[in-house]
Design a protein around this motif. Structure first.
Motif, mmCIF file in Angstrom:
data_model
loop_
_atom_site.group_PDB
_atom_site.id
_atom_site.type_symbol
_atom_site.label_atom_id
_atom_site.label_comp_id
_atom_site.label_asym_id
_atom_site.label_seq_id
_atom_site.Cartn_x
_atom_site.Cartn_y
_atom_site.Cartn_z
ATOM 1 N N ILE A 71 0.866 -1.172 0.000
ATOM 2 C CA ILE A 71 0.000 0.000 0.000
ATOM 3 C C ILE A 71 0.902 1.222 0.000
ATOM 4 O O ILE A 71 1.860 1.285 0.779
ATOM 5 C CB ILE A 71 -0.888 0.020 1.262
ATOM 6 N N VAL A 72 0.626 2.180 -0.870
ATOM 7 C CA VAL A 72 1.446 3.384 -0.947
ATOM 8 C C VAL A 72 0.564 4.613 -0.747
ATOM 9 O O VAL A 72 -0.384 4.824 -1.505
ATOM 10 C CB VAL A 72 2.183 3.489 -2.293
ATOM 11 N N LEU A 73 0.882 5.391 0.283
ATOM 12 C CA LEU A 73 0.269 6.707 0.465
ATOM 13 C C LEU A 73 1.259 7.715 -0.087
ATOM 14 O O LEU A 73 2.309 7.963 0.511
ATOM 15 C CB LEU A 73 -0.019 6.988 1.943
ATOM 16 N N GLY A 74 0.948 8.252 -1.257
ATOM 17 C CA GLY A 74 1.881 9.147 -1.918
ATOM 18 C C GLY A 74 1.268 10.498 -2.224
ATOM 19 O O GLY A 74 0.089 10.751 -1.956
ATOM 20 N N CYS A 75 2.074 11.356 -2.792
ATOM 21 C CA CYS A 75 1.644 12.700 -3.167
ATOM 22 C C CYS A 75 0.996 12.671 -4.553
ATOM 23 O O CYS A 75 1.312 11.825 -5.388
ATOM 24 C CB CYS A 75 2.848 13.645 -3.165
ATOM 25 N N SER A 76 0.109 13.626 -4.793
ATOM 26 C CA SER A 76 -0.574 13.715 -6.083
ATOM 27 C C SER A 76 0.316 14.245 -7.202
ATOM 28 O O SER A 76 -0.092 14.230 -8.364
ATOM 29 C CB SER A 76 -1.794 14.633 -5.955
ATOM 30 N N VAL A 121 5.344 11.697 -9.689
ATOM 31 C CA VAL A 121 5.624 10.625 -8.734
ATOM 32 C C VAL A 121 4.532 9.541 -8.760
ATOM 33 O O VAL A 121 3.906 9.258 -7.739
ATOM 34 C CB VAL A 121 5.783 11.186 -7.308
ATOM 35 N N PRO A 122 4.277 8.923 -9.917
ATOM 36 C CA PRO A 122 3.314 7.823 -9.956
ATOM 37 C C PRO A 122 3.936 6.555 -9.380
ATOM 38 O O PRO A 122 4.919 6.036 -9.913
ATOM 39 C CB PRO A 122 3.008 7.679 -11.450
ATOM 40 N N ILE A 178 -2.883 5.361 -2.694
ATOM 41 C CA ILE A 178 -3.690 6.505 -2.281
ATOM 42 C C ILE A 178 -2.830 7.747 -2.524
ATOM 43 O O ILE A 178 -1.724 7.832 -1.998
ATOM 44 C CB ILE A 178 -4.081 6.435 -0.790
ATOM 45 N N ARG A 179 -3.336 8.689 -3.307
ATOM 46 C CA ARG A 179 -2.543 9.885 -3.612
ATOM 47 C C ARG A 179 -3.305 11.134 -3.184
ATOM 48 O O ARG A 179 -4.486 11.296 -3.490
ATOM 49 C CB ARG A 179 -2.205 9.952 -5.105
ATOM 50 N N VAL A 180 -2.598 11.999 -2.478
ATOM 51 C CA VAL A 180 -3.166 13.259 -2.012
ATOM 52 C C VAL A 180 -2.014 14.249 -1.876
ATOM 53 O O VAL A 180 -0.895 13.863 -1.523
ATOM 54 C CB VAL A 180 -3.902 13.068 -0.666
ATOM 55 N N ALA A 181 -2.267 15.502 -2.192
ATOM 56 C CA ALA A 181 -1.213 16.507 -2.121
ATOM 57 C C ALA A 181 -0.544 16.494 -0.752
ATOM 58 O O ALA A 181 -1.223 16.518 0.286
ATOM 59 C CB ALA A 181 -1.780 17.899 -2.406
ATOM 60 N N GLY A 182 0.775 16.386 -0.745
ATOM 61 C CA GLY A 182 1.523 16.411 0.504
ATOM 62 C C GLY A 182 1.528 15.099 1.261
ATOM 63 O O GLY A 182 1.974 15.052 2.406
ATOM 64 N N ASN A 183 1.023 14.017 0.622
ATOM 65 C CA ASN A 183 0.931 12.702 1.285
ATOM 66 C C ASN A 183 0.500 12.824 2.748
ATOM 67 O O ASN A 183 1.081 12.222 3.652
ATOM 68 C CB ASN A 183 2.232 11.895 1.163
ATOM 69 N N ILE A 184 -0.537 13.642 2.940
ATOM 70 C CA ILE A 184 -1.033 13.890 4.291
ATOM 71 C C ILE A 184 -1.949 12.752 4.750
ATOM 72 O O ILE A 184 -2.462 11.980 3.938
ATOM 73 C CB ILE A 184 -1.801 15.225 4.375
ATOM 74 N N VAL A 185 -2.159 12.679 6.058
ATOM 75 C CA VAL A 185 -3.034 11.669 6.640
ATOM 76 C C VAL A 185 -4.311 12.341 7.135
ATOM 77 O O VAL A 185 -4.269 13.262 7.942
ATOM 78 C CB VAL A 185 -2.327 10.943 7.804
ATOM 79 N N ALA A 186 -5.425 11.884 6.611
ATOM 80 C CA ALA A 186 -6.753 12.324 7.040
ATOM 81 C C ALA A 186 -7.617 11.064 7.165
ATOM 82 O O ALA A 186 -7.200 9.986 6.736
ATOM 83 C CB ALA A 186 -7.336 13.307 6.022
ATOM 84 N N VAL A 226 4.693 5.387 3.144
ATOM 85 C CA VAL A 226 4.358 6.799 2.976
ATOM 86 C C VAL A 226 5.460 7.399 2.116
ATOM 87 O O VAL A 226 6.620 7.459 2.531
ATOM 88 C CB VAL A 226 4.268 7.535 4.331
ATOM 89 N N LEU A 227 5.090 7.818 0.909
ATOM 90 C CA LEU A 227 6.085 8.250 -0.078
ATOM 91 C C LEU A 227 6.030 9.758 -0.302
ATOM 92 O O LEU A 227 5.121 10.272 -0.960
ATOM 93 C CB LEU A 227 5.844 7.516 -1.404
ATOM 94 N N GLY A 228 7.001 10.464 0.278
ATOM 95 C CA GLY A 228 7.167 11.883 -0.010
ATOM 96 C C GLY A 228 8.124 12.058 -1.176
ATOM 97 O O GLY A 228 8.618 11.077 -1.742
ATOM 98 N N HIS A 229 8.396 13.288 -1.533
ATOM 99 C CA HIS A 229 9.311 13.512 -2.663
ATOM 100 C C HIS A 229 9.925 14.905 -2.602
ATOM 101 O O HIS A 229 9.382 15.815 -1.976
ATOM 102 C CB HIS A 229 8.578 13.333 -3.994
#
Length: 204
Positions: free
Chosen positions: A46-51, A55-56, A71-79, A100-103
């Motif tokens: 499972i990858v929580l990454g930035c939109s 960075v696909p 799961i992609r969301v700007a800033g790889n934030i947790v909500a 959790v994949l930042g960049h």
């Protein structure tokens, strides 16, 4: 299903292949729709990454259709919606690795640092909601000497934000806490370099 450690090895090898332009017929470029995938999906990570369009996760880890639950969301934030999505995949598919994949060059990080440096009320409430979730991870950095070095500040902020998201996932869900304690779930942070294509995993 792969264990967390086995899944991590596969992701690291996939990124190595991506960086070195190693072709693989089983990755996205070599696959069309699969009859097997119509019946079920068995993502091994499972990858929580930035939109961010650069960075696909499936591509930078050189994986194919059905391999990753992303799961992609700007800033790889947790909500709550992101936590729920991760809970769903971990329980439904038995997936035991969460990344959790930042960049580098993250726009959400830059927007947060800009807001902290020069507060403005011009941001939309929706963008502000993202900035507000990033803010706690970078606030302390603004009180250090890094505030005088914008590139170093941004680099530290990316990592701090990833670490914060990992911590939230580890401690904000009784479902995930139980899977960590009893079923081998592992949640790790990582950073993708837009400049080189390489992914660095933290403490993994």
């Amino acid at each position: 299903m792969l264990s967390a450690d086995e899944a991590l090895v596969r992701l690291k090898q996939g990124n190595h292949d991506f960086v070195n332009h190693v072709a693989d017929s089983n990755t996205l470029a070599g696959l069309g729709a699969s009859a097997e995938l119509v019946q079920e999906q068995r993502p091994f990570a499972i990858v929580l990454g930035c939109s961010d369009a650069r960075v696909p996760a499936e591509i930078v880890f050189n994986q194919g259709l059905g391999d990753l639950f992303v799961i992609r969301v700007a800033g790889n934030i947790v909500a709550p919606s992101q936590i729920g999505s991760i809970e769903f995949a971990a329980e439904m598919f038995g997936t035991r690795l969460v990344v959790v994949l930042g960049h580098t060059q993250c726009g959400a990080i830059k927007a947060t640092l800009d807001q902290l440096s020069q507060p403005s009320d011009q941001q939309s409430p929706n963008l502000r909601s993202i900035v507000d979730r990033v803010r706690p991870s970078v606030d302390a950095l603004m009180q250090t000497e890094l505030r005088h070095n914008q590139p170093a500040l941004a680099a530290a902020a990316v990592r701090a934000n990833v670490d914060k998201s990992v911590d939230q996932l580890q401690h904000s869900s009784s479902v995930l806490e139980n899977l960590i304690q009893n079923d081998g779930l592992k949640i790790v942070g990582a950073e993708y370099s837009v400049e080189t294509g390489a992914v660095e995993f933290f403490d993994a």
